[in-house]
Scaffold this active site. Sequence first.
Site, mmCIF file in Angstrom:
data_model
loop_
_atom_site.group_PDB
_atom_site.id
_atom_site.type_symbol
_atom_site.label_atom_id
_atom_site.label_comp_id
_atom_site.label_asym_id
_atom_site.label_seq_id
_atom_site.Cartn_x
_atom_site.Cartn_y
_atom_site.Cartn_z
ATOM 1 C CD GLU A 72 -2.641 -1.557 2.392
ATOM 2 O OE1 GLU A 72 -2.531 -0.771 3.362
ATOM 3 O OE2 GLU A 72 -3.330 -2.590 2.445
ATOM 4 C CG HIS B 174 -3.796 0.532 6.415
ATOM 5 N ND1 HIS B 174 -3.268 -0.736 6.328
ATOM 6 C CD2 HIS B 174 -3.676 0.895 7.712
ATOM 7 C CE1 HIS B 174 -2.857 -1.128 7.517
ATOM 8 N NE2 HIS B 174 -3.097 -0.151 8.377
ATOM 9 C CD GLU C 207 -7.885 1.146 4.778
ATOM 10 O OE1 GLU C 207 -7.212 1.158 3.718
ATOM 11 O OE2 GLU C 207 -7.802 0.241 5.624
#
Length: 335
Positions: A129, A219, A295
């Site tokens: 990631e 992330h 995220e």
Amino acid sequence: MTGVRGKPLTLNIFNAGDCSYPVAWEGYQACASYDLERWFRVPTKYSKEAGTLTIQHTPDCDAVQYAYFAPYTYDRHQALVAKMQAKLGVKLLMIGETLDGHDMDLLQFGEPGKGKRNVWIIHRQHPGESQAEWFAEGLLERLTDSHDAVSRHMLKDAVLYICPNVCPDGTWRGHLRTNAAGSNLNRAWQNPSPEDSPEVFNLLRMMDERGVDLLIDVHGDEELPYVFLAGSEGIPGWTDRLQKLQSEFTAAFRRASPDFQTQFGYGVDPPGQADMRICSNQVSQRYDCLAVTVEMPFKDTADNPENSQGWSPERSKRLGAAMLTAVYEILPSLR
């Protein structure tokens, strides 16, 4: 690929259906670059029936590289750490060594003092990631900008501990989600060990030593085309105070960056049913503090798309820089 200027290319990845998240290929567009600096999107289709990902592109240059997302290499990581530790008021804490022998880098900004909050921001537990470390680069550049009022005032009231890459072994090896031992570090926080997850073991040791008032774990998500936050509502110790803090942080983040939204994301864990192996859940429970997971998409933001590059290193960096404003806003409320 080289010698391809003006040639229509078709690349078929025949085993794409065997990857970890094949459902995430829907709506995905591959990344391409001529200079390894600017990454743009190229037409990409996925056949669910055949399990094949097809990339079609006619390059404008003699050489082109393709990637799942713009890489953040280990060399760039080392250069980032070196640059930051040379800044005034920054300390580089070597908190341990990985199984492959890589240094575990933790950057400290500000000096501990009475009443100061301890803020931890960690990135790239899942090494594939890479947008998470681009995020870190943008955050660190703003944090070390002596002309930035938010950063200067924040360091009067807080000490920030920044880990740009929790899993350097996975970065070096080209792993998507695991370290050298094959451990998913974001499932190791309940009972980390020096043998299988020294990265988490040493981070928790430092957190116990320094204290935690806020943790943000950064992330990338393969499937959802949004920037969003996952909280720790399902931990046994979830309280009205933590809910209020999380609401304040999400509101501040939305004000700081329109790319962040709250309509789409993961489901909320029922009370008492959180997975305590996950970083944000374990840290929130252990230190009675706000701990969240941020995220970013591998695709693009469906609510605010950028047709040429999609979600990109540039947007990741700007999001990291913007988030500092939200952190600064909630500092007085953390304890």
